[in-house]
Write a protein that holds these residues in place. Structure first.
Motif, PDB file in Angstrom:
ATOM      1  N   SER A   1       0.803  -1.222   0.000  1.00  0.00           N
ATOM      2  CA  SER A   1       0.000   0.000   0.000  1.00  0.00           C
ATOM      3  C   SER A   1       0.833   1.268   0.000  1.00  0.00           C
ATOM      4  O   SER A   1       1.713   1.444   0.841  1.00  0.00           O
ATOM      5  CB  SER A   1      -0.888   0.037   1.242  1.00  0.00           C
ATOM      6  OG  SER A   1      -1.671  -1.111   1.320  1.00  0.00           O
TER       7      SER A   1
ATOM      8  N   GLU B   1      -4.141   3.762   2.846  1.00  0.00           N
ATOM      9  CA  GLU B   1      -3.099   4.354   3.693  1.00  0.00           C
ATOM     10  C   GLU B   1      -1.749   3.769   3.299  1.00  0.00           C
ATOM     11  O   GLU B   1      -1.675   2.818   2.535  1.00  0.00           O
ATOM     12  CB  GLU B   1      -3.410   4.095   5.176  1.00  0.00           C
ATOM     13  CG  GLU B   1      -3.690   2.638   5.475  1.00  0.00           C
ATOM     14  CD  GLU B   1      -4.189   2.403   6.900  1.00  0.00           C
ATOM     15  OE1 GLU B   1      -3.972   3.265   7.769  1.00  0.00           O
ATOM     16  OE2 GLU B   1      -4.782   1.342   7.139  1.00  0.00           O
TER      17      GLU B   1
ATOM     18  N   ARG C   1       4.464  -6.165   8.269  1.00  0.00           N
ATOM     19  CA  ARG C   1       3.678  -6.558   7.105  1.00  0.00           C
ATOM     20  C   ARG C   1       2.444  -5.669   6.953  1.00  0.00           C
ATOM     21  O   ARG C   1       1.599  -5.909   6.091  1.00  0.00           O
ATOM     22  CB  ARG C   1       3.235  -8.026   7.234  1.00  0.00           C
ATOM     23  CG  ARG C   1       4.386  -9.016   7.102  1.00  0.00           C
ATOM     24  CD  ARG C   1       3.884 -10.450   7.164  1.00  0.00           C
ATOM     25  NE  ARG C   1       3.301 -10.773   8.448  1.00  0.00           N
ATOM     26  CZ  ARG C   1       2.045 -11.181   8.619  1.00  0.00           C
ATOM     27  NH1 ARG C   1       1.247 -11.337   7.598  1.00  0.00           N
ATOM     28  NH2 ARG C   1       1.595 -11.442   9.823  1.00  0.00           N
ATOM     29  N   TYR C   2       2.327  -4.634   7.798  1.00  0.00           N
ATOM     30  CA  TYR C   2       1.130  -3.791   7.703  1.00  0.00           C
ATOM     31  C   TYR C   2       1.099  -3.092   6.353  1.00  0.00           C
ATOM     32  O   TYR C   2       2.049  -2.406   5.977  1.00  0.00           O
ATOM     33  CB  TYR C   2       1.076  -2.760   8.834  1.00  0.00           C
ATOM     34  CG  TYR C   2      -0.300  -2.138   8.919  1.00  0.00           C
ATOM     35  CD1 TYR C   2      -1.320  -2.778   9.610  1.00  0.00           C
ATOM     36  CD2 TYR C   2      -0.605  -0.956   8.259  1.00  0.00           C
ATOM     37  CE1 TYR C   2      -2.606  -2.249   9.658  1.00  0.00           C
ATOM     38  CE2 TYR C   2      -1.886  -0.424   8.300  1.00  0.00           C
ATOM     39  CZ  TYR C   2      -2.879  -1.074   9.005  1.00  0.00           C
ATOM     40  OH  TYR C   2      -4.144  -0.555   9.041  1.00  0.00           O
ATOM     41  N   GLY C   3       0.035  -3.278   5.618  1.00  0.00           N
ATOM     42  CA  GLY C   3      -0.086  -2.668   4.298  1.00  0.00           C
ATOM     43  C   GLY C   3       0.325  -3.579   3.165  1.00  0.00           C
ATOM     44  O   GLY C   3       0.212  -3.218   2.004  1.00  0.00           O
ATOM     45  N   LEU C   4       0.791  -4.767   3.494  1.00  0.00           N
ATOM     46  CA  LEU C   4       1.119  -5.757   2.467  1.00  0.00           C
ATOM     47  C   LEU C   4      -0.123  -6.613   2.223  1.00  0.00           C
ATOM     48  O   LEU C   4      -0.711  -7.136   3.164  1.00  0.00           O
ATOM     49  CB  LEU C   4       2.277  -6.643   2.960  1.00  0.00           C
ATOM     50  CG  LEU C   4       2.618  -7.853   2.083  1.00  0.00           C
ATOM     51  CD1 LEU C   4       3.227  -7.409   0.760  1.00  0.00           C
ATOM     52  CD2 LEU C   4       3.565  -8.799   2.818  1.00  0.00           C
ATOM     53  N   PHE C   5      -0.523  -6.737   0.956  1.00  0.00           N
ATOM     54  CA  PHE C   5      -1.694  -7.566   0.654  1.00  0.00           C
ATOM     55  C   PHE C   5      -1.262  -9.020   0.690  1.00  0.00           C
ATOM     56  O   PHE C   5      -0.917  -9.610  -0.315  1.00  0.00           O
ATOM     57  CB  PHE C   5      -2.261  -7.241  -0.734  1.00  0.00           C
ATOM     58  CG  PHE C   5      -2.811  -5.849  -0.857  1.00  0.00           C
ATOM     59  CD1 PHE C   5      -2.638  -4.911   0.155  1.00  0.00           C
ATOM     60  CD2 PHE C   5      -3.508  -5.476  -1.988  1.00  0.00           C
ATOM     61  CE1 PHE C   5      -3.146  -3.627   0.047  1.00  0.00           C
ATOM     62  CE2 PHE C   5      -4.021  -4.193  -2.113  1.00  0.00           C
ATOM     63  CZ  PHE C   5      -3.839  -3.264  -1.104  1.00  0.00           C
TER      64      PHE C   5
ATOM     65  N   PRO D   1       0.245 -15.551   5.378  1.00  0.00           N
ATOM     66  CA  PRO D   1       0.735 -14.700   6.463  1.00  0.00           C
ATOM     67  C   PRO D   1       1.954 -15.225   7.221  1.00  0.00           C
ATOM     68  O   PRO D   1       2.843 -14.445   7.565  1.00  0.00           O
ATOM     69  CB  PRO D   1      -0.476 -14.588   7.388  1.00  0.00           C
ATOM     70  CG  PRO D   1      -1.638 -14.795   6.491  1.00  0.00           C
ATOM     71  CD  PRO D   1      -1.198 -15.757   5.422  1.00  0.00           C
ATOM     72  N   SER D   2       2.032 -16.516   7.482  1.00  0.00           N
ATOM     73  CA  SER D   2       3.151 -16.982   8.317  1.00  0.00           C
ATOM     74  C   SER D   2       4.421 -17.225   7.508  1.00  0.00           C
ATOM     75  O   SER D   2       5.460 -17.544   8.070  1.00  0.00           O
ATOM     76  CB  SER D   2       2.768 -18.257   9.077  1.00  0.00           C
ATOM     77  OG  SER D   2       2.926 -19.397   8.263  1.00  0.00           O
TER      78      SER D   2
ATOM     79  N   LYS E   1       1.508  -1.533  14.532  1.00  0.00           N
ATOM     80  CA  LYS E   1       0.389  -2.006  13.719  1.00  0.00           C
ATOM     81  C   LYS E   1       0.537  -3.481  13.330  1.00  0.00           C
ATOM     82  O   LYS E   1      -0.338  -4.042  12.696  1.00  0.00           O
ATOM     83  CB  LYS E   1       0.270  -1.167  12.449  1.00  0.00           C
ATOM     84  CG  LYS E   1      -0.226   0.242  12.733  1.00  0.00           C
ATOM     85  CD  LYS E   1      -0.318   1.026  11.449  1.00  0.00           C
ATOM     86  CE  LYS E   1      -1.114   2.300  11.691  1.00  0.00           C
ATOM     87  NZ  LYS E   1      -1.201   3.097  10.462  1.00  0.00           N
TER      88      LYS E   1
ATOM     89  N   PHE F   1       1.217  -6.826  15.222  1.00  0.00           N
ATOM     90  CA  PHE F   1       1.431  -7.491  16.510  1.00  0.00           C
ATOM     91  C   PHE F   1       2.186  -8.803  16.382  1.00  0.00           C
ATOM     92  O   PHE F   1       2.582  -9.383  17.374  1.00  0.00           O
ATOM     93  CB  PHE F   1       0.076  -7.764  17.166  1.00  0.00           C
ATOM     94  CG  PHE F   1      -0.328  -6.708  18.139  1.00  0.00           C
ATOM     95  CD1 PHE F   1      -0.008  -5.388  17.909  1.00  0.00           C
ATOM     96  CD2 PHE F   1      -1.016  -7.038  19.292  1.00  0.00           C
ATOM     97  CE1 PHE F   1      -0.391  -4.409  18.807  1.00  0.00           C
ATOM     98  CE2 PHE F   1      -1.403  -6.064  20.195  1.00  0.00           C
ATOM     99  CZ  PHE F   1      -1.092  -4.743  19.952  1.00  0.00           C
ATOM    100  N   SER F   2       2.339  -9.300  15.155  1.00  0.00           N
ATOM    101  CA  SER F   2       3.003 -10.601  15.032  1.00  0.00           C
ATOM    102  C   SER F   2       4.518 -10.450  15.104  1.00  0.00           C
ATOM    103  O   SER F   2       5.237 -11.433  15.090  1.00  0.00           O
ATOM    104  CB  SER F   2       2.580 -11.292  13.726  1.00  0.00           C
ATOM    105  OG  SER F   2       3.080 -10.589  12.606  1.00  0.00           O
TER     106      SER F   2
ATOM    107  N   GLU G   1      -3.281 -21.324   4.391  1.00  0.00           N
ATOM    108  CA  GLU G   1      -3.296 -19.909   4.778  1.00  0.00           C
ATOM    109  C   GLU G   1      -3.812 -19.047   3.628  1.00  0.00           C
ATOM    110  O   GLU G   1      -4.540 -18.071   3.838  1.00  0.00           O
ATOM    111  CB  GLU G   1      -1.894 -19.461   5.211  1.00  0.00           C
ATOM    112  CG  GLU G   1      -1.504 -20.066   6.561  1.00  0.00           C
ATOM    113  CD  GLU G   1      -0.212 -19.468   7.116  1.00  0.00           C
ATOM    114  OE1 GLU G   1       0.259 -18.441   6.594  1.00  0.00           O
ATOM    115  OE2 GLU G   1       0.319 -20.046   8.079  1.00  0.00           O
TER     116      GLU G   1
ATOM    117  N   SER H   1      -7.605 -19.048   3.430  1.00  0.00           N
ATOM    118  CA  SER H   1      -8.224 -18.110   4.374  1.00  0.00           C
ATOM    119  C   SER H   1      -8.000 -16.666   3.950  1.00  0.00           C
ATOM    120  O   SER H   1      -8.923 -15.853   3.965  1.00  0.00           O
ATOM    121  CB  SER H   1      -7.637 -18.305   5.776  1.00  0.00           C
ATOM    122  OG  SER H   1      -8.181 -19.438   6.383  1.00  0.00           O
TER     123      SER H   1
END
Lengths: 402, 475
Positions: free
Chosen positions: A32, A52, A127-131, A135-136, A163, A165-166, A241, A244
């Motif tokens: 993003s 954002e 990874r915030y903002g990565l489509f 995820p893992s 942003k 938490f992982s 993953e 989901s």
């Protein structure tokens, strides 16, 4: 636009000051940047604009980087079929390209293009903002001709983000001064990995390692009996993953919506049937199969994943870093159009993805056209700076030799 | 054939946190639709969940209030299903590793005997969006309100220990008291902050078989919960009597018709570990700190009220069952009011007055200090009970002190012997028949005469003194 390298270019971008002052950086269309189109190579996101800035994009700009545009990418980042990131660098349109690494895309795109491609330790970069799709096992990789530029990018973007938490609370490696990063002195190679190479390829790879070791490294032969399991583990967990993560693509709030449906239930089904392409759709089917029909197999893959991570840790007791092949003769990563072809082509980049370890691919040239073209190094968790230093040194030495 | 019912309850409780469970949006589902949303709770691409510490703390307090053991490690899973109220395709819930296990609550069964009902586990989960089905002209439309998406919930799953509608209702009342006490939720079935589903099966008395169960939903009061269970037990008995097998399915309670009706077949989606919310790890120290935050719980408080204030059991538990109310009672008692008087007046006068005016204790203008002033005047015989009730009513509408209200309203009771004696003389003179009745042994004539004197004094005479004077005159 630009021979299919970019899907969006920012004409008015200006440089700021900081670690990346004057450096041009491209991002993928699945990261993003507020206001930029962000379709992530997918009909599911047709017309979608980022709301954002991704944490990575914000931090790059804060350190003076010029974000020049977003590059074309394969559907949701899986595979390399339509990817433009490496070409943005080789065509001189960006000094640095940011690119998602799921099965090893950032590393093999670089290996294929003759530049450096790096995947950071899992949890080191927000990874915030990565489509995301897996995820893992996904990380934002960095491509460049210069290892120093990659280190500067990491100094800018790595570290805790409220942003995401992982991300574990842990010290960030000293990317600029090498603080807390011991030099790599012993380099291991895994017997069971090279067994997947044809004889000639294997010899070329081991010859390349010997060449690399001339800079003062000790080579160590190691063994990881279950090496072949990285593939099954990645495929089962990755597809589950992805199944989901792609659940939100339904044509309701954004993206393409099937015009043919008579009611909303049918609209969901038709839309989901039409938005996914020939690689992603079977991948999502596989994931749904393990979720709904073979949950036991998924649980087993999770246990095996822990085992493989411990096994790699054991190898780091024998060697400071591990060398793995990157490209395989006869398996072009840019052409892989089916799930099995994808996993064939990315076989050697899977271990770092499965285990969340840092890895770097850098070009190699023995003067033999049939020789090894790229070497991949995998380091222990948070051993990122040491790996980048070694890759940079190897590339510099080669340049001097020739 | 004699049957017994086997009932397990699943209770969703919406925690009254300030924010949602995985983002900073206000947790106010009732606001104008889709106001309290952000990329995280809309699940737009690129957003990541951020687990709220407040949700964890409120959930933990509720678990402790229900005597559960908090697990040092718990984790979120994705409950996968596709429906318009859940656009990301899965709900974050703790399917495999719940926050707490193994609790209980004590209730009184039909005969008043104590019975312990066990809780299997409590897990946290996010609420989904709300669907609103409407007509736009003649076209039916379904609207989605995301204000509720991501609201923090706990789900309490009991063991199948409940045997009757009465036990289910008692359990829920007790659970509501406990959770309200720790301040984690209002637990109102009417407004939807508590939703109770019942899993019901029946078996032959004395058997230990666990037969196919039927899930019943959509009860929006504790009474409906009892009615729905009672109906479902009878329905299942009738089915078996007519030779029909019970099949696993979900039924909806129809409060209008008072029946349960079948709905969709039960869909059980898979639950896979969520890779983005980290495992929740708490220490023994943290659990101890949460435990220290617990208030004195109702059962202990009721016992203390009986012991320290010498209250009868009934009064003590009525007061202790509500935290604000019990605090109010103790505050009034501290102002030199005998506890029994305080308890009696709070329950019989103050609470109905609040209810009538739709006020909470916190919002009531009748503070413990003002209420205590009235009760002390009553105890000191300065006003009588009727006046005290009137003064109390006036205190809701004025800022004046109780003393000022008593003076201005002329409520001070007439106790001086001379005035009372002359009133008594007047009344006896006017009612010679009643006087004769009393003397000939009709005791109730005395009550009539006291009433007449009170009336003559416009209610201000001290009834005790009137009685004394009357008795001496009639002797």
């Amino acid at each position: 636009m630009d021979s299919g390298i970019f899907v969006y270019r920012e004409e008015a971008a200006a440089s700021g000051t900081g670690l990346l002052k004057g450096r041009t950086v491209s991002v993928q269309a699945g990261l993003s940047v507020a206001g930029w189109p962000a379709e992530a190579g997918s009909l599911a996101l047709r017309g979608f604009k980022a709301i954002e800035d991704a944490t990575v994009a914000r931090r790059l700009r804060e350190q003076g980087a010029v974000l020049v545009g977003s590059t074309r990418m394969s559907e949701l980042g899986l595979g390399l079929r339509d990817d433009g990131a490496a070409r943005a660098v080789t065509a001189g349109l960006a000094d640095i390209a940011m690119m998602t690494d799921l099965v090893g895309e950032a590393r093999l795109a670089a290996a294929d293009a003759g530049i450096i491609g790096y995947r950071p330790s899992y949890g080191l970069v927000s990874r915030y903002g990565l489509f995301g799709l897996i995820p893992s096992m996904e990380a934002i990789g960095v491509l460049s001709r210069s290892a120093a530029d990659i280190a500067a990018v990491m100094a800018a973007v790595a570290g805790r983000d409220e942003k995401d938490f992982s991300m574990p609370e842990e010290p960030v490696p000293g990317f600029l001064d090498g603080a807390g990063q011991p030099r790599i002195r012993t380099l291991g190679w895994i017997r069971e990995s090279v067994a997947f190479l044809e004889r000639q390829e294997r010899q070329a790879f081991l010859l390349a390692l010997e060449g690399l070791a001339k800079a003062g490294l000790t080579l160590v032969e190691t063994s990881l009996e279950e090496f072949e399991l990285f593939r099954a583990v990645h495929q089962v967990i990755g597809s589950v993953e992805a199944s989901s993560a792609a659940g939100k693509y339904d044509g309701v709030r954004f993206g393409y919506r099937s015009p043919a449906a008579k009611n909303w239930n049918e609209m969901y089904l038709k839309t989901r049937g039409e938005i996914f392409g020939p690689l992603v759709k079977p991948y999502l089917f596989q994931g749904a199969y393990y979720q709904f029909m073979k949950y036991g197999a998924f649980e087993k893959a999770c246990r095996l994943r822990s085992h493989l991570i411990r096994e790699l840790q054991r190898l780091f007791g024998q060697a400071d870093a591990l060398a793995l092949p990157a490209l395989r003769a006869g398996f072009d990563p840019r052409e892989a159009g089916s799930v099995s072809a994808l996993y064939d082509a990315f076989l050697f980049t899977l271990p770092a993805s499965v285990a969340g370890l840092p890895a770097v691919c850098f070009p190699w040239d023995d003067g033999d056209p049939a020789g090894c073209r790229a070497i991949q190094l995998v380091g222990p968790r948070l051993g990122d700076a040491g790996l980048l230093a070694l890759a940079g040194q190897a590339v510099t030495n080669k340049t001097k030799e020739s | 054939m004699q049957y017994e019912a086997i009932v397990g309850l699943e209770i969703h409780v919406e925690l009254n946190c300030l924010t949602k469970m995985f983002c900073d949006c206000p947790n106010r589902p009732g606001d104008e639709p889709n106001r309290n949303t952000c990329p995280v709770c809309l699940w737009l691409p690129g957003a990541l969940p951020r687990f709220s510490r407040e949700a964890l703390e409120k959930a933990a307090l509720a678990c402790l209030a229900l005597n559960c053991e908090i697990q040092k490690r718990s984790a979120f899973d994705q409950k996968v299903y596709y429906y318009p109220d859940l656009p990301k395709g899965y709900q974050l819930s703790q399917a495999h590793h719940p926050l707490a296990r193994g609790g209980w609550l004590d209730i009184a069964d039909e005969k008043g005997a104590p019975k312990r009902l066990r809780i299997r586990h409590i897990h946290m989960e996010e609420d989904v969006a709300k669907l609103i089905h409407e007509l736009e002209g003649r076209t039916p439309v379904s609207l989605v309100d995301f204000n509720r998406a991501g609201a923090p919930l706990i789900e309490i799953v009991t063991e199948p220990d409940v045997r009757s509608p009465h036990e289910a209702m008692e359990f829920i009342r007790n659970l509501r008291t406990q959770i309200r006490y720790v301040g984690s939720s209002e637990c109102s079935m009417e407004t939807g902050t508590m939703r109770v589903d019942a899993n019901i099966s029946i078996r032959e008395q004395g058997s230990s078989a666990m037969n196919t169960k039927v899930e019943v939903k959509n009860m929006n009061s504790i009474r409906h919960l009892g009615d729905a269970i009672a109906y479902e037990i009878e329905r299942q008995k009738a089915s078996l009597a007519s030779g029909e097998a019970i099949v696993l399915h979900t039924r909806l309670w129809d409060p209008e018709k008072g029946v349960t009706l079948p709905m969709r077949g039960k869909f059980e989606g898979p639950c896979v570990p969520d890779p983005s919310v980290p495992e929740i790890v708490v220490t023994g120290e943290w659990i101890a700190r949460m435990r220290a935050l617990l208030p004195e719980m109702p059962a202990l408080k009721a016992a203390r009220f009986q012991r320290d204030y010498d209250l009868p059991r009934e009064l003590a538990s009525s007061l202790a069952g509500d935290r604000e109310l019990s605090d109010y009672f103790e505050a009034v008692s501290r102002e030199s009011v005998p506890p029994r008087t305080a308890a009696h007046w709070i329950l019989t006068q103050y609470l109905p007055a609040l209810k009538e005016r739709q006020l909470s204790i916190a919002a009531s203008p009748v503070t413990p200090g003002r209420f205590a002033d009235v009760l002390r005047r009553l105890e000191a015989d300065e006003i009588n009970a009727a006046s005290a009730r009137e003064v109390l009513a006036r205190l809701f509408d004025t800022d004046e002190s109780p003393d000022a209200v008593i003076e201005r309203g002329g409520f001070r009771q007439v106790s001086d012997a001379a005035s009372l004696e002359s009133l008594v003389e007047q009344v006896l003179g006017a009612h010679p028949t009643a006087m004769g009745d009393y003397r000939s042994g009709q005791a109730k004539a005395l009550g009539f005469l006291i009433g007449q004197v009170m009336q003559a004094s416009s209610g201000k005479a001290n009834p005790k003194r009137v009685r004394e004077i009357l008795l001496s005159k009639l002797a």
